[in-house]
Structures are given as structure tokens and as C-alpha cells.
Motif scaffolding. Structure first.
Motif, PDB file in Angstrom:
ATOM      1  N   ILE A 155       0.619  -1.056   0.179  1.00  8.63           N
ATOM      2  CA  ILE A 155      -0.261   0.191   0.437  1.00  8.63           C
ATOM      3  C   ILE A 155       1.180   1.642   0.069  1.00  8.63           C
ATOM      4  O   ILE A 155       0.504   2.395  -0.280  1.00  8.63           O
ATOM      5  CB  ILE A 155      -1.149  -0.176   1.071  1.00  8.63           C
ATOM      6  N   ALA A 174      -9.981   7.016  -7.835  1.00  7.62           N
ATOM      7  CA  ALA A 174      -9.434   5.997  -6.897  1.00  7.62           C
ATOM      8  C   ALA A 174      -9.747   6.039  -6.128  1.00  7.62           C
ATOM      9  O   ALA A 174     -10.297   4.717  -5.908  1.00  7.62           O
ATOM     10  CB  ALA A 174      -8.524   6.637  -7.149  1.00  7.62           C
ATOM     11  N   ILE A 190     -11.814   1.890  -4.433  1.00  8.89           N
ATOM     12  CA  ILE A 190     -10.994   1.412  -3.476  1.00  8.89           C
ATOM     13  C   ILE A 190     -11.910   1.141  -2.278  1.00  8.89           C
ATOM     14  O   ILE A 190     -12.498  -0.308  -1.724  1.00  8.89           O
ATOM     15  CB  ILE A 190     -10.375   2.638  -3.109  1.00  8.89           C
ATOM     16  N   ALA A 207     -13.435  -2.319  -1.388  1.00  6.63           N
ATOM     17  CA  ALA A 207     -13.312  -2.925   0.334  1.00  6.63           C
ATOM     18  C   ALA A 207     -14.603  -3.086   0.632  1.00  6.63           C
ATOM     19  O   ALA A 207     -14.412  -4.372   1.464  1.00  6.63           O
ATOM     20  CB  ALA A 207     -12.441  -1.772   0.977  1.00  6.63           C
ATOM     21  N   MET A 218      -7.054  -2.524  -5.680  1.00  3.66           N
ATOM     22  CA  MET A 218      -6.136  -1.091  -5.693  1.00  3.66           C
ATOM     23  C   MET A 218      -5.775  -0.490  -6.099  1.00  3.66           C
ATOM     24  O   MET A 218      -5.078   0.238  -6.533  1.00  3.66           O
ATOM     25  CB  MET A 218      -6.232  -1.169  -3.932  1.00  3.66           C
ATOM     26  N   ALA A 271      -5.495   2.014  -8.700  1.00  7.07           N
ATOM     27  CA  ALA A 271      -4.633   4.151  -8.264  1.00  7.07           C
ATOM     28  C   ALA A 271      -4.152   3.933  -9.818  1.00  7.07           C
ATOM     29  O   ALA A 271      -3.864   4.911 -10.726  1.00  7.07           O
ATOM     30  CB  ALA A 271      -3.765   3.562  -7.164  1.00  7.07           C
TER      31      ALA A 271
END
Length: 436
Positions: free
Chosen positions: A24, A50, A54, A58, A79, A83
Motif C-alpha cells: 500500500i 481512485a 478502492i 473494500a 486497489m 490507482a
């Protein structure tokens, strides 16, 4: 074998979050580089897209009954993919930031200051001379502690005209350079937008004004509290330009021209400029002869102005050319006091950036010895002097005194009237002279 499996099962819950956090972190670093590379609007859109992606991933993971290690890695990969895809699209669709160019002041530099108390007393000068049809820069020095000032120049005789340049507000003490695009020959109005009624002036644009030099220009350098020359040569009977290059950081200098070293009659006074800065003074035509110049803040910085005419100078009865520099119409300018003259005495004290008393009285047509007692510590409030003005015309300018010290000024005879006296370094220190 069983022990090894047990150790793996114990380490896995620890290593997995660390690995996820590391991935991350790398994704966020790369994504931040993309956002910084594109325009502000594009960066905002990319970040929102983004974030939405995400959050969706999630939410999908959270909705599952059982979350495994594979599920977590899938979430992180998703994710990262979102991005990177969003960032890539932003780079393709939006141009990268062009490398910002620092705007350098160009052309002639014209100095303008807001001294202490400028909100009431105005700029250091209400008249600027600039070149027409070429760019120039206003070097603004706000010397007024904790007070915001700026310079706004209008394309006309008052503030009703369109603004040509609006300088950023700066809170003193501070300096700023205001680049100005070329303007046609003519007169322009300027003011401080915070104090538009008291801080005002006129800017005159003319070919070659404010600098440019030409064959008639001369440059004087001020460095280490000294001028680089003690002789300035100028042609007679023509307007000329003196460029003062002040190389002393944070120190004020100027060039003022007098008939002689008694400072009895001022012929020209350039505004004070805080270094490092270069300022151009437009000196009015002077008759052939020899004159005296100095920095009014540091009188030891002085020399001779040689004005040469067709005969090579030397001068006659014009101001500065002979023994009688008086103009006749200037109170106190002549050497022979009317009605036989006489002598008189007066005294004034400078303390706490103020004069005591603020009203002085002496008889007309008499030479006056004025005792000036400067009680302000030079390290705190700097230097003071006493100068006498009739409007904008200097009738007498006393040498600057660093406190604590006392000096006697010899003031030539003056005609009856009411005049102003002030400190040239702190123009808020003022008073009245009653000549009876």
C-alpha cells in the motif's frame, strides 16, 4: 515437520499485514507522484475516482463471509490497479505541469518606499519617473512594521481608470518587485489600495526617463558604506540620469545634490533606496559649475558634482557656480540677510521618535543657531536630523546625527512665514517653525 507448519501459521498473521502495508505504501507513493505531475483539477478527479474504486473493492471484500489471505492480496492488487489505471489516464488526458518560470524583474528598476507612518504621511515620494514604451520594475520597500502596503498603478489620472498593475500586499518590513509592462508616454496615478487617500502619487512615463542612461547617464555604486567615486561629471543645462547601485544589503542610501557642503540649498534629492537595489534618478538641468553630493543617511559618503558646459564649467552667478548660490525667491537662500540681519538661537530634542517641542520660533532675517539634542539610541531608532521645508522645497537640511549626541545647526536667515521641520529618516517626526 509439524513444528515448521506451526511456526508458519504463527508468522503468517504477522507477516501478512506488514506485506500489505508495504505494498500500500508503494502504491500511495507512486500515485502521489502522478497527482503532483498533473494539473490541480485533473489531480482532484483522479483522486476521487481512485477513492471510489478502492471503497467499492473494500466493501466487496467486507461483504464476504470468510476473508482469506488470497482475498486480501486480491484486494490490494485491485486497489493498486485502480490507482495506476486512473493515474495513467490522467497523465494521458491532462498535460503535465510545465516547469514554472520565475518572473525576473526586467528593464529599469524604480525604487519606492513606504516609510514608518506611511499610512498618514504617504510614500517616500509622490512622483515617479519611468521610461515609456519599455518594461520596468517598481522595487517596493515596505518599511512600516506590521502594516500592509502595496502599489497599484492606474491607466489614468485617478483610481477610476483601469489598473495597469496591482502589486501584492506585503506587511512590513518587507520588499517586493512589481514588474510593469511597457506603457505609453504620459502620466499615471498610483496609490496603496489599503490607504488610497494618503498614499498616492503620479508616475510620469517619458522616453529615456527613469534610467536608460544613454551617453548622458552615469552610474554610482554604493558598497561598504562608501561610494565608488568622489566625482560625478554631468553635462550642463540638460536633464541627466544618475543610476545608484546600492549593494549594501538592508542599508538605505540615496544621492542628494547641494550647492555646497553647507547644505544650504538643495538642488536635487533622490529617494532613499534599501539595498541591494539599483535605482535611477532623473536630475534636472544644472548650470555649469561645481556642486556637492552626499548620501543623506551617511553624510561621510560625499563628493563633488562637476557640471561642464561649452566653456568647460566654472560658473558665474548661477546656483552653485559662484559665491551667491541664493535664488532670491527662496527664503533663507541668500547670503546677505535683508534689513541688516542678526543672530538668534533655538533648540529641539529628539526622543522616542518625536520632537520636543513641536513648535519653534525665531526672528526673520537672522542667522539662527539651532541646537539639536538626539536622545534616541542609534541601535534602536537609528539616526535623526532636523530639516526645514517650505512645502516640498528644502530650505535647510541638517546633517544626520546618531544618538545619543548633540549638534549645532547654523540656519541661514529666513523670511517671515510658517514652515515645517522634520526628520528626513523618520518623516513622521514633524513640527512647525514660526518665523516672525
Amino acid at each position: 515437520m509439524s513444528g515448521s507448519k506451526n511456526r508458519q501459521s504463527l508468522l503468517l498473521p504477522i507477516l501478512m499485514p506488514i506485506a500489505v502495508l508495504a505494498v500500500i505504501g508503494l502504491v500511495l507513493f507512486g500515485f502521489s507522484r502522478v497527482l503532483l505531475a498533473v494539473s490541480h483539477n485533473a489531480a482532484t478527479v483522479v483522486a476521487l475516482v481512485a477513492a471510489a474504486g478502492i471503497v467499492s473493492v473494500a466493501a466487496w471484500v467486507a461483504s464476504r463471509r470468510r476473508v482469506t489471505g488470497g482475498t486480501l492480496f486480491s484486494m490490494v492488487a485491485a486497489m493498486a490497479g485502480i490507482a495506476m489505471v486512473a493515474g495513467g489516464l490522467a497523465v494521458v488526458a491532462a498535460p503535465l505541469h510545465a516547469e514554472e518560470e520565475v518572473e525576473e524583474p526586467g528593464g529599469v528598476v524604480v525604487a519606492l518606499a513606504a516609510p514608518e507612518g506611511a499610512a498618514a504621511s504617504g510614500f517616500s515620494t509622490d512622483a515617479l519617473s519611468v521610461p515609456s514604451d519599455e518594461p520596468f520594475t517598481i522595487a517596493f520597500d515596505n518599511q512600516d512594521p506590521a502594516v500592509p502596503h502595496n502599489v497599484v498603478v492606474f491607466d489614468g489620472p485617478d483610481a477610476e481608470a483601469p489598473a495597469l498593475v496591482t502589486g501584492e500586499l506585503i506587511t512590513g518590513p518587507a520588499t517586493a518587485d512589481y514588474p510593469v509592462e511597457p506603457v505609453p508616454e504620459g502620466e499615471y496615478f498610483f496609490h496603496c489600495e489599503v490607504h488610497p487617500t494618503t498614499m498616492v502619487g503620479t508616475m510620469t512615463a517619458a522616453p529615456g526617463a527613469g534610467g536608460g542612461g544613454g551617453e548622458e547617464g552615469v552610474t554610482v555604486v554604493a558598497a561598504d558604506l562608501a561610494f565608488d567615486t568622489d566625482t560625478i561629471e554631468l553635462p550642463a543645462d540638460v536633464e541627466t540620469t544618475i543610476t545608484m547601485d546600492n549593494q549594501d544589503p538592508g542599508i538605505q542610501h540615496n544621492i542628494a545634490i547641494y550647492t555646497d557642503d553647507s547644505l544650504g540649498e538643495e538642488l536635487f534629492k533622490g529617494e532613499l533606496a534599501t539595498g541591494p537595489v539599483s535605482v535611477n534618478y532623473t536630475v534636472p538641468p544644472l548650470p555649469a559649475g561645481e556642486y556637492y553630493f552626499q548620501c543623506d543617511v551617511h553624510p561621510n559618503m560625499a563628493g563633488t558634482v562637476v557640471v561642464a558646459g561649452d566653456q568647460g564649467g566654472g560658473g558665474g552667478g548661477d546656483p552653485g557656480g559662484g559665491e551667491d548660490p541664493g535664488g532670491g525667491e527662496d527664503p533663507g537662500g541668500g547670503e546677505e540677510p535683508p534689513d541688516g540681519g542678526g543672530t538668534a538661537a533655538a533648540s529641539v530634542t529628539a526622543v522616542g521618535l518625536a520632537f520636543e517641542p513641536t513648535t519653534l520660533t525665531w526672528p526673520s532675517n537672522s542667522e539662527v543657531t539651532l541646537t539639536f539634542d538626539n536622545q534616541d539610541d542609534a541601535a534602536v531608532n537609528g539616526q535623526h536630523n532636523v530639516s526645514i521645508y517650505d512645502g516640498d522645497t528644502a530650505l535647510f537640511q541638517g546633517e544626520l546625527v546618531s544618538g545619543v549626541a548633540t549638534v549645532d545647526y547654523t540656519i541661514p536667515p529666513m523670511e517671515p512665514g510658517t514652515f515645517e521641520f522634520r526628520c528626513d529618516v523618520h518623516p513622521t517626526m514633524v513640527g512647525t517653525v514660526e518665523v516672525t
